[in-house]
Structures are given as structure tokens and as C-alpha cells.
Design a protein around this motif. Structure first.
Motif, PDB file in Angstrom:
ATOM      1  N   GLU A 254       0.808  -1.279   0.054  1.00  0.00           N
ATOM      2  CA  GLU A 254      -0.167  -0.065  -0.110  1.00  0.00           C
ATOM      3  C   GLU A 254       0.867   1.334  -0.103  1.00  0.00           C
ATOM      4  O   GLU A 254       0.539   2.254  -0.847  1.00  0.00           O
ATOM      5  N   GLN A 257       2.484   1.911  -3.414  1.00  0.00           N
ATOM      6  CA  GLN A 257       1.511   2.409  -4.579  1.00  0.00           C
ATOM      7  C   GLN A 257       1.329   3.785  -4.216  1.00  0.00           C
ATOM      8  O   GLN A 257       1.380   4.546  -5.082  1.00  0.00           O
ATOM      9  N   SER A 305      -3.083 -10.075  -5.968  1.00  0.00           N
ATOM     10  CA  SER A 305      -3.766  -8.967  -5.850  1.00  0.00           C
ATOM     11  C   SER A 305      -2.776  -7.995  -5.669  1.00  0.00           C
ATOM     12  O   SER A 305      -3.048  -6.793  -6.053  1.00  0.00           O
ATOM     13  N   ASN A 306      -1.712  -8.128  -5.039  1.00  0.00           N
ATOM     14  CA  ASN A 306      -0.578  -7.101  -4.863  1.00  0.00           C
ATOM     15  C   ASN A 306      -0.234  -6.652  -5.965  1.00  0.00           C
ATOM     16  O   ASN A 306       0.101  -5.453  -6.417  1.00  0.00           O
ATOM     17  N   GLU A 308      -1.351  -7.156  -9.091  1.00  0.00           N
ATOM     18  CA  GLU A 308      -2.354  -6.588 -10.078  1.00  0.00           C
ATOM     19  C   GLU A 308      -2.579  -5.152  -9.538  1.00  0.00           C
ATOM     20  O   GLU A 308      -2.970  -4.291 -10.408  1.00  0.00           O
ATOM     21  N   GLU A 309      -2.900  -5.012  -8.425  1.00  0.00           N
ATOM     22  CA  GLU A 309      -2.967  -3.652  -7.983  1.00  0.00           C
ATOM     23  C   GLU A 309      -1.887  -2.729  -8.297  1.00  0.00           C
ATOM     24  O   GLU A 309      -1.985  -1.390  -8.743  1.00  0.00           O
ATOM     25  N   GLU A 312      -1.847  -1.725 -11.903  1.00  0.00           N
ATOM     26  CA  GLU A 312      -3.069  -0.609 -12.348  1.00  0.00           C
ATOM     27  C   GLU A 312      -2.427   0.561 -12.069  1.00  0.00           C
ATOM     28  O   GLU A 312      -2.578   1.573 -12.735  1.00  0.00           O
ATOM     29  N   VAL A 313      -1.644   0.500 -10.717  1.00  0.00           N
ATOM     30  CA  VAL A 313      -1.171   2.023 -10.293  1.00  0.00           C
ATOM     31  C   VAL A 313       0.104   2.471 -11.517  1.00  0.00           C
ATOM     32  O   VAL A 313       0.178   3.511 -11.781  1.00  0.00           O
TER      33      VAL A 313
END
Length: 327
Positions: A254, A257, A305-306, A308-309, A312-313
Motif C-alpha cells: 500500500e 503504491q 492481488s498485490n 495486479e494492484e 494498475e497504479v
């Protein structure tokens, strides 16, 4: 714009996504990974390192543009990577000699850039600890060392990724407030040094220019306002004409990102990431305590999930290295 050979250019394309952004997964850790596993397992074998790297490669490379591995324990994992993922191989020995000053670099004893390429590498990565304020003798030794690696990469037509980690010879803790005051200068000035064409570096892998834990809006103790931090990201971006990518430096997914979003808003022209622990670190505990299948389950769910997020960023924040390099 810098010019590179057609072979280097194509290798960089192979390690990037279709938009020319490097979304690479880093798991070239050796000693650090062993320590991570040892925190949750009484005895750590070489096989543990190999199995964990294989698990990360198998589960996460379908979502990464490339993977960074070490040739000591990572070659089996290289075989498990997705066909779409390029391969970066590390050339440095893990750690450094603490008995002498200078954190002097060393390459793996039984490897050369030629051998890395023969092992399937699309690029060579070398880690260098560098303190711009250390003695001229120490820093010139390091510069000569990097020149040799750059020449090897040039001879083999293999992209050279130079990872730069800043430090201060008089401050032991690089996470301290004392170091946070001088970190921007250390990071930015060493980028300027190794952007010189004499080193034949193709991509710089670097830290963000400021400790985000002391930036307004990111940490409880504020040493830099958002405006000051923004200026430092701009200064870093202007310090080099080479493509540069950010390392995650062990922060949470988090926070990493959010840092990339901040960099984009600050006007940084960074070209991707080589992200390690922020993506897969949570898989170490199930691996150490329950085994490979438990780790794969975590990687397939939270690890995916980490990444792919993060992808996206990246699409919202990073720019193509093709804006900086031409054939």
C-alpha cells in the motif's frame, strides 16, 4: 535520447509491458530471504530458498513483465516463469565485507555477463552501495568496477541495470531521522554520477529521493512538507536522461503504491518498478510454517492481488522507457 543497440532494445522490450513500462518482480534476495524464512522456521535449507523462489515465479510471473533472480538459487525458478516474462539475473555477491570500509562490490565468482546471457538472461543487474561523500579512493574503485561491468554488457549486447543503494559511512541506520535529512542529496547525486555514458548503464534502479515516512501525509513525524518532497522528486527526475525504475525497499504494498502516485503527481518521469518484498513477503510465513502449497495459495490470492494492484497504479503513473532510449 540515448542510443542502444537493436539487441539491447529488443531485450528491454521483452522485459517490459506493451506500453514500455517495466513492471518487474524482484526475488534475487539470498541472505535476506534466508533470514526472513528463519524467523518462522528452525532450520533453513538451500532447498527452501529454491522452492520459495520457484513458487513466486510460478504464481506471479503471469502478471509481471519480467522477474529478477539470482543465478545461485534462482535458475530453477527462471524455468518456472511465464513465457511472457523476461529474465533479469543478478551479478553481485549478496551482502558486502563488513571488515573493511567502503561496502566494496564484488561479482559472483563463477559468473560473467557472457554466462548470465547463456543462462537465458535478458538483462544483467548489479547492486552497488554508494556514498557520494565517501573518500575519492573508495568511490573511484567503485566507479572502475561499474565501468568493467558496463563494458561486459556492451560486449554481450545485454542491457545493464544498475541498482544504486545510498548510505552514509558515518550513519549506521539509513531509516533514521539523521539520515533522512541527507538522503535526498545522496540519492540524486549518485544518479548523476552513474548517468555518465562511460558506465554504459541502460536502466537505473533507484530509491525514491526522500524517506516517505517523514513526509507530510505519510508519517506521524514530519520532516518534509508535500511541497518539499515534490521538489525532490522533480530534481531526481531531472538528474538523469536514462530510464529509471523504483525499488520497493521493503515497504508495504500500500505504501509503495501511494509513493508511486506521489511521484507521478510530482512530475517524476520514472519508467517502472522492480518490486520485491512489497509483493511476496507475506508468503514467507505460510511457506515456513506450512510448506510450499500454503505459500502458493497465499501467492495466488494475496500476492496476485498485490501485483495486479501495483500494475494498475503503474499504468496510471509510470512512463515508457522508449521515450528515453532509441535504437
Amino acid at each position: 535520447m540515448r542510443k542502444v543497440s537493436a539487441e539491447k532494445y529488443q531485450a528491454l522490450v521483452k522485459m517490459s509491458n506493451p506500453e514500455g513500462i517495466i513492471g518487474a518482480l524482484a526475488i534475487d534476495q539470498r541472505g535476506a530471504l534466508k533470514k526472513m524464512i528463519a524467523t518462522h522456521k528452525e532450520k533453513v535449507e538451500v532447498e527452501d530458498l529454491i522452492l520459495f523462489k520457484e513458487s513466486v515465479s510460478e504464481e506471479l510471473t503471469p502478471f509481471a513483465s519480467s522477474i529478477l533472480l539470482d543465478p545461485e538459487y534462482g535458475l530453477p525458478a527462471a524455468e518456472k516463469r511465464a513465457e511472457t516474462a523476461g529474465l533479469l539475473l543478478a551479478y553481485e555477491k549478496t551482502g558486502y565485507d563488513t571488515t573493511i570500509p567502503g561496502r566494496l562490490p564484488d561479482t559472483l565468482a563463477f559468473w560473467s555477463v557472457k554466462r548470465l546471457k547463456e543462462a537465458g538472461a535478458d538483462g544483467c543487474k548489479f547492486l552497488l552501495y554508494y556514498d557520494v561523500d565517501e573518500s575519492k579512493e573508495i568511490n573511484e574503485r567503485k566507479q572502475a568496477y561499474v565501468e568493467r561491468i558496463g563494458s561486459e554488457c556492451l560486449a554481450e549486447d545485454l542491457p545493464f541495470f544498475l541498482e544504486l543503494l545510498s548510505y552514509d559511512a558515518t550513519i549506521a541506520d539509513t531509516t533514521s531521522k539523521e539520515y533522512a535529512k541527507i538522503k535526498p542529496k545522496k540519492v540524486i547525486e549518485m544518479m548523476k554520477v552513474f548517468s555518465d555514458p562511460r558506465f554504459n548503464v541502460d536502466v537505473l534502479k533507484v530509491e525514491v529521493p526522500v524517506n516517505m515516512n517523514v513526509v507530510e501525509g505519510f508519517g506521524e513525524e514530519i520532516m518534509y512538507s508535500k511541497q518539499e518532497a515534490t521538489a525532490l522528486f522533480q530534481e531526481q527526475s531531472q538528474a538523469t536522461d536514462l530510464p529509471f525504475i523504483f525499488l520497493s525497499a521493503g515497504v508495504s504494498a500500500e505504501q509503495f503504491q501511494e509513493t508511486l502516485r506521489f511521484a507521478k503527481n510530482a512530475g517524476s518521469s520514472f519508467n517502472g518498478v522492480l518490486c520485491g518484498r512489497a509483493t511476496w513477503a507475506g508468503g514467507v510465513i505460510p511457506f515456513a510454517e506450512q510448506g510450499t502449497q500454503a505459500a502458493k495459495k497465499w501467492l495466488a490470492e494475496q500476492g496476485r492481488s498485490n501485483i495486479e494492484e501495483l500494475n494498475e497504479v503503474l499504468m496510471q503513473t509510470a512512463s515508457s522507457w522508449q521515450e528515453k532510449l532509441v535504437r
